[in-house]
Design a protein around this motif. Structure first.
Motif, PDB file in Angstrom:
ATOM      1  N   THR A   1       1.011  -1.310   0.146  1.00 54.43           N
ATOM      2  CA  THR A   1      -0.134  -0.054   0.134  1.00 54.43           C
ATOM      3  C   THR A   1       1.264   1.380   0.139  1.00 54.43           C
ATOM      4  O   THR A   1       0.724   2.136  -0.631  1.00 54.43           O
ATOM      5  CB  THR A   1      -1.104  -0.189   1.358  1.00 54.43           C
ATOM      6  N   ARG A   2       2.175   0.995   0.682  1.00 57.21           N
ATOM      7  CA  ARG A   2       2.923   2.642   0.809  1.00 57.21           C
ATOM      8  C   ARG A   2       3.305   2.348  -0.507  1.00 57.21           C
ATOM      9  O   ARG A   2       4.163   3.478  -1.368  1.00 57.21           O
ATOM     10  CB  ARG A   2       4.060   1.935   2.257  1.00 57.21           C
ATOM     11  N   ALA A   3       3.722   1.595  -1.237  1.00 64.64           N
ATOM     12  CA  ALA A   3       4.753   0.930  -2.451  1.00 64.64           C
ATOM     13  C   ALA A   3       3.761   1.990  -3.769  1.00 64.64           C
ATOM     14  O   ALA A   3       4.118   2.718  -4.262  1.00 64.64           O
ATOM     15  CB  ALA A   3       5.302   0.359  -2.737  1.00 64.64           C
ATOM     16  N   PHE A   4       2.704   1.547  -4.141  1.00 69.14           N
ATOM     17  CA  PHE A   4       1.354   1.005  -4.913  1.00 69.14           C
ATOM     18  C   PHE A   4       0.648   1.709  -4.872  1.00 69.14           C
ATOM     19  O   PHE A   4      -0.067   1.016  -6.006  1.00 69.14           O
ATOM     20  CB  PHE A   4       2.167  -0.259  -5.998  1.00 69.14           C
ATOM     21  N   GLY A   5       0.280   1.633  -3.366  1.00 71.23           N
ATOM     22  CA  GLY A   5      -1.261   1.968  -2.969  1.00 71.23           C
ATOM     23  C   GLY A   5      -2.373   3.534  -3.957  1.00 71.23           C
ATOM     24  O   GLY A   5      -3.077   2.401  -4.634  1.00 71.23           O
ATOM     25  N   ILE A   6      -1.586   4.262  -4.156  1.00 66.69           N
ATOM     26  CA  ILE A   6      -2.291   5.009  -5.763  1.00 66.69           C
ATOM     27  C   ILE A   6      -2.135   4.137  -6.727  1.00 66.69           C
ATOM     28  O   ILE A   6      -3.593   3.889  -7.624  1.00 66.69           O
ATOM     29  CB  ILE A   6      -1.337   6.530  -5.137  1.00 66.69           C
ATOM     30  N   ARG A   7      -1.359   3.479  -6.863  1.00 68.73           N
ATOM     31  CA  ARG A   7      -1.427   3.323  -7.975  1.00 68.73           C
ATOM     32  C   ARG A   7      -2.385   1.646  -8.138  1.00 68.73           C
ATOM     33  O   ARG A   7      -2.644   1.409  -9.725  1.00 68.73           O
ATOM     34  CB  ARG A   7      -0.282   2.450  -8.687  1.00 68.73           C
TER      35      ARG A   7
ATOM     36  N   VAL B   1      -9.613  -9.641 -13.520  1.00 69.13           N
ATOM     37  CA  VAL B   1      -7.487 -10.183 -13.475  1.00 69.13           C
ATOM     38  C   VAL B   1      -7.637  -8.605 -12.867  1.00 69.13           C
ATOM     39  O   VAL B   1      -6.535  -8.513 -11.717  1.00 69.13           O
ATOM     40  CB  VAL B   1      -7.170  -9.757 -15.290  1.00 69.13           C
ATOM     41  N   ALA B   2      -8.458  -7.139 -12.646  1.00 63.30           N
ATOM     42  CA  ALA B   2      -7.991  -6.499 -12.067  1.00 63.30           C
ATOM     43  C   ALA B   2      -7.738  -6.762 -10.231  1.00 63.30           C
ATOM     44  O   ALA B   2      -7.110  -6.592  -9.401  1.00 63.30           O
ATOM     45  CB  ALA B   2      -8.961  -5.470 -11.611  1.00 63.30           C
ATOM     46  N   GLY B   3      -9.091  -7.838  -9.880  1.00 61.84           N
ATOM     47  CA  GLY B   3      -9.248  -8.669  -9.048  1.00 61.84           C
ATOM     48  C   GLY B   3      -8.395  -8.907  -8.420  1.00 61.84           C
ATOM     49  O   GLY B   3      -7.797  -9.417  -6.763  1.00 61.84           O
ATOM     50  N   PHE B   4      -7.974  -9.881  -9.455  1.00 66.23           N
ATOM     51  CA  PHE B   4      -7.022 -10.944  -8.996  1.00 66.23           C
ATOM     52  C   PHE B   4      -5.558 -10.320  -9.021  1.00 66.23           C
ATOM     53  O   PHE B   4      -5.329 -10.653  -6.986  1.00 66.23           O
ATOM     54  CB  PHE B   4      -6.718 -12.183 -10.289  1.00 66.23           C
ATOM     55  N   THR B   5      -5.634  -9.580  -9.418  1.00 64.46           N
ATOM     56  CA  THR B   5      -3.933  -8.626 -10.064  1.00 64.46           C
ATOM     57  C   THR B   5      -3.659  -7.902  -7.688  1.00 64.46           C
ATOM     58  O   THR B   5      -2.538  -8.344  -7.245  1.00 64.46           O
ATOM     59  CB  THR B   5      -3.777  -7.748 -10.708  1.00 64.46           C
ATOM     60  N   ALA B   6      -4.947  -7.741  -7.806  1.00 67.16           N
ATOM     61  CA  ALA B   6      -4.881  -6.678  -6.308  1.00 67.16           C
ATOM     62  C   ALA B   6      -4.605  -7.436  -4.859  1.00 67.16           C
ATOM     63  O   ALA B   6      -4.099  -6.691  -4.601  1.00 67.16           O
ATOM     64  CB  ALA B   6      -6.452  -5.701  -6.469  1.00 67.16           C
ATOM     65  N   THR B   7      -4.825  -8.446  -4.706  1.00 66.47           N
ATOM     66  CA  THR B   7      -5.657  -9.479  -4.144  1.00 66.47           C
ATOM     67  C   THR B   7      -4.109 -10.315  -3.730  1.00 66.47           C
ATOM     68  O   THR B   7      -3.277 -10.109  -2.648  1.00 66.47           O
ATOM     69  CB  THR B   7      -6.613 -10.456  -4.167  1.00 66.47           C
ATOM     70  N   VAL B   8      -3.346 -10.430  -4.960  1.00 65.63           N
ATOM     71  CA  VAL B   8      -2.306 -11.384  -5.005  1.00 65.63           C
ATOM     72  C   VAL B   8      -1.182 -10.586  -4.419  1.00 65.63           C
ATOM     73  O   VAL B   8       0.057 -11.011  -3.672  1.00 65.63           O
ATOM     74  CB  VAL B   8      -2.020 -11.626  -6.833  1.00 65.63           C
TER      75      VAL B   8
ATOM     76  N   SER C   1      -4.425  -9.912   0.043  1.00 68.80           N
ATOM     77  CA  SER C   1      -5.779 -10.096   1.418  1.00 68.80           C
ATOM     78  C   SER C   1      -7.295  -9.736   0.411  1.00 68.80           C
ATOM     79  O   SER C   1      -6.829  -8.778   0.128  1.00 68.80           O
ATOM     80  CB  SER C   1      -5.806  -8.811   2.373  1.00 68.80           C
ATOM     81  N   SER C   2      -7.708 -10.466   0.263  1.00 72.33           N
ATOM     82  CA  SER C   2      -9.089 -10.109  -0.390  1.00 72.33           C
ATOM     83  C   SER C   2     -10.321  -9.202   0.149  1.00 72.33           C
ATOM     84  O   SER C   2     -10.840  -8.851  -0.314  1.00 72.33           O
ATOM     85  CB  SER C   2      -9.625 -11.656  -0.379  1.00 72.33           C
ATOM     86  N   THR C   3      -9.494  -8.636   1.720  1.00 68.99           N
ATOM     87  CA  THR C   3     -10.435  -7.816   2.566  1.00 68.99           C
ATOM     88  C   THR C   3     -10.191  -6.890   2.475  1.00 68.99           C
ATOM     89  O   THR C   3     -11.245  -5.604   1.627  1.00 68.99           O
ATOM     90  CB  THR C   3     -10.908  -8.928   3.929  1.00 68.99           C
ATOM     91  N   ALA C   4      -9.182  -6.369   1.524  1.00 73.16           N
ATOM     92  CA  ALA C   4      -8.502  -5.035   1.633  1.00 73.16           C
ATOM     93  C   ALA C   4      -9.020  -5.372   0.106  1.00 73.16           C
ATOM     94  O   ALA C   4      -9.404  -4.311   0.085  1.00 73.16           O
ATOM     95  CB  ALA C   4      -7.225  -5.537   1.628  1.00 73.16           C
TER      96      ALA C   4
ATOM     97  N   ALA D   1     -10.571 -11.975  -6.651  1.00 73.74           N
ATOM     98  CA  ALA D   1     -10.042 -11.354  -5.595  1.00 73.74           C
ATOM     99  C   ALA D   1      -9.762 -12.604  -4.924  1.00 73.74           C
ATOM    100  O   ALA D   1      -8.749 -13.781  -4.153  1.00 73.74           O
ATOM    101  CB  ALA D   1     -10.884 -10.324  -4.550  1.00 73.74           C
ATOM    102  N   ASN D   2     -11.170 -14.166  -4.957  1.00 74.84           N
ATOM    103  CA  ASN D   2     -11.171 -15.004  -4.363  1.00 74.84           C
ATOM    104  C   ASN D   2     -10.405 -16.383  -5.210  1.00 74.84           C
ATOM    105  O   ASN D   2      -9.360 -16.508  -4.525  1.00 74.84           O
ATOM    106  CB  ASN D   2     -12.304 -16.015  -4.068  1.00 74.84           C
TER     107      ASN D   2
END
Length: 548
Positions: free
Chosen positions: A29-35, A52-59, A63-66, A92-93
């Motif tokens: 989040t600190r390094a790439f949070g905005i992106r 794909v966006a959900g998959f990438t963000a979770t990996v 955290s799928s919760t985030a 994300a799941n």
């Protein structure tokens, strides 16, 4: 005594795993949070891209919760359509399941190297991005180390009669096993951690295939509950997203649990190691769930609208300014802060409306801008009056400074609202009404600056609450980037004019006016960082260079 030591070791390893997960999330989040936030918001234009966006963000966040909370906030603000949000969470799941599968491949021996690399990167990195990446690497290393410790901690369980009796009871009551795993996942707020724990227990050889399936199903169900709890007080659009995800997982568990025994028998036909069965089941379940739920995502979104209708609230006036709190400055300042944050959310909604109208040539997007601007004026005035009454009570030096910061931010937000309504909205209205079209280069330049402005406003809202000096410094650096982008865009626009580009000639004044207004809005946004950097001694009185 021996069993107590074993349980302490197991819980300690799980705690280390959860700490590692939080380190990864905070570091990324600190390094790439905005992106990540921008990519997640912009990567939902189609079903496949949403998944794909959900998959990438979770990996990335581990955290799928985030991911669920981020996408729910985007739906609430109208940035993402509800159906696309459901597909994001399906991705994300699967992302969580793939992460569990990767960490189970036996790479825990890399943990010392990964931790060392992370510490070196964090210590030597001068930017917050490099330090965040270092923290994320340390978190990954701790996760891998926790797997090794879990393996050592569960080794004595192979011959434990108490554990064997307990697992035998669960094996005879699979619904209870599912609920037990769901509770663990809910308490830990991580389905990944519980799946990894099941993985370690499975390696002892004490778990039957059907029990493994029930426990993995429970971990999936429990992992969907924390986002629902976190959005209970959120508006209806956000709650619909998280509740729908819980319903999807619950339906998947209801379908899969009765056939767990049959599936277990089928799995014996395949050469799947018992030690890896939990992560394989976890991955197969989420892939199957995504395939089955995908065609029903639109129907589910419509049904959730009927299940959780919009609330009817009088949102025009202040919600958090309580005169009864004036006798307690801390509570009064907290209420004023919440009210000003609400003003910031309205400004963000105005920017999004104008940007959507600019992108889609849809005048209907502009119809609420004037109403929003009047609400901003009203709330800004109410905040100033409320804090002026608070000042008459007599404030400490710190409370007095905080009161001034709140008023200054409210005034800057009000100025932004004026610029949006009387400037940008009018210019976009002319563009649409006269059928004007920007050059492709000019359109992309303005679109990029719109997106950056919205991201900067979100950072400013965070800075206003947390008073984080690192974020404040980062926002000040962005101001220079905005100034450079505005200058370069103006220069490129003038070059197109000199080349005789007809599309640039027709939209010349609009292009330059929108650039100027977005730059002015960013200047007001950055002002939230000034008092924080001033208190930290990081702000000089003048940007002029001293004579040499």
């Amino acid at each position: 005594m021996e069993s107590t030591i074993v349980m302490v070791n197991v819980f300690g390893a799980v705690a280390l795993l959860l700490f590692g997960l939080s380190q990864v999330k905070d570091g990324v989040t600190r390094a790439f949070g905005i992106r990540l936030r921008t990519g997640l918001a912009q990567g939902t234009s189609g079903p496949v891209r949403s998944f794909v966006a959900g998959f990438t963000a979770t990996v990335a966040l581990q955290s799928s919760t985030a991911t669920a909370l981020m996408i729910a906030s985007f739906v609430e603000k109208g940035l993402v359509r509800p159906r696309m949000a459901q597909l994001v969470l399906l991705g994300a799941n699967v992302g969580t399941a793939v992460t569990a599968w990767i960490v189970a491949t036996g790479i825990d021996w890399l943990s010392p190297l990964v931790i060392l690399s992370g510490v070196v990167l964090h210590r030597t990195g001068r930017s917050s991005a490099r330090q965040g990446a270092g923290s994320a690497l340390v978190g990954i290393g701790l996760m891998l180390l926790s797997l090794h410790l879990l393996g050592l901690a569960t080794e004595p369980m192979r011959t434990s009669p108490a554990l064997g009796a307990f697992l035998e009871l669960l094996d005879g009551a699979l619904p209870v096993a599912l609920i037990f795993a769901a509770v663990l996942a809910f308490v830990s707020s991580s389905s990944l951690a519980i799946v990894v724990l099941i993985l370690s227990l499975a390696s002892t050889g004490n778990l039957s295939s059907s029990l493994i399936i029930a426990l993995v199903l429970g971990a999936n169900l429990g992992g969907a509950i924390p986002p629902v709890i976190a959005t209970l007080s959120s508006p209806a659009p956000a709650r619909r997203v998280t509740v729908a995800n819980l319903i999807i997982r619950a339906m998947g568990c209801l379908i899969a649990l009765p056939i767990a025994g049959t599936v277990a028998e089928m799995l014996r036909m395949f050469p799947i190691p018992a030690g890896k069965l939990p992560v394989d089941i976890h991955l197969l379940f989420n892939i199957a769930l995504a395939i089955i739920a995908w065609p029903f995502s639109n129907w589910l979104s419509n049904w959730m609208t009927r299940l959780i209708p919009d609330e009817k609230k009088n949102e025009a006036g202040p919600l958090y300014l309580d005169d009864n709190a004036l006798s307690t400055p801390l509570i009064a300042l907290s209420g004023a802060t919440r009210e000003v944050l609400r003003v910031g959310d309205i400004i963000e909604a105005m920017l999004i409306k104008v940007m959507n109208a600019f992108n889609s040539n849809d005048l209907s997007e502009l119809k609420d801008v004037a109403k929003f601007e009047k609400q901003v004026d009203l709330l800004q005035q109410e905040v100033k009056l409320f804090l002026s009454r608070l000042g008459r009570q007599g404030l400490s030096a710190d409370d007095g400074r905080r009161s001034i910061v709140i008023i200054d931010y409210a005034i800057n937000l009000e100025h932004m609202g004026d610029i949006i309504e009387k400037g940008i909205a009018e210019q976009v209205n002319k563009k649409i009404g006269n059928g004007l079209k920007f050059s492709e280069e000019g359109y992309q330049e303005l679109k990029t600056l719109f997106t950056l402005t919205i991201d900067n406003l979100r950072i400013a809202q965070t800075i206003f609450v947390t008073r984080n000096a690192d974020l404040a410094r980062q926002l000040m650096e962005v101001k220079v980037d905005v100034r450079r982008m505005e200058k370069q865009s103006s220069e490129r626009h003038l070059e197109r004019l000199r080349d005789g580009r007809l599309d640039s000639l027709q939209t010349s004044s609009l292009h330059l006016d929108i650039l100027r207004d977005l730059k002015r809005i960013n200047a007001h946004i950055v002002s939230v960082a000034h008092p924080i950097l001033d208190e930290s001694g990081l702000l000089t009185e003048s940007r002029l260079r001293l004579p040499t």
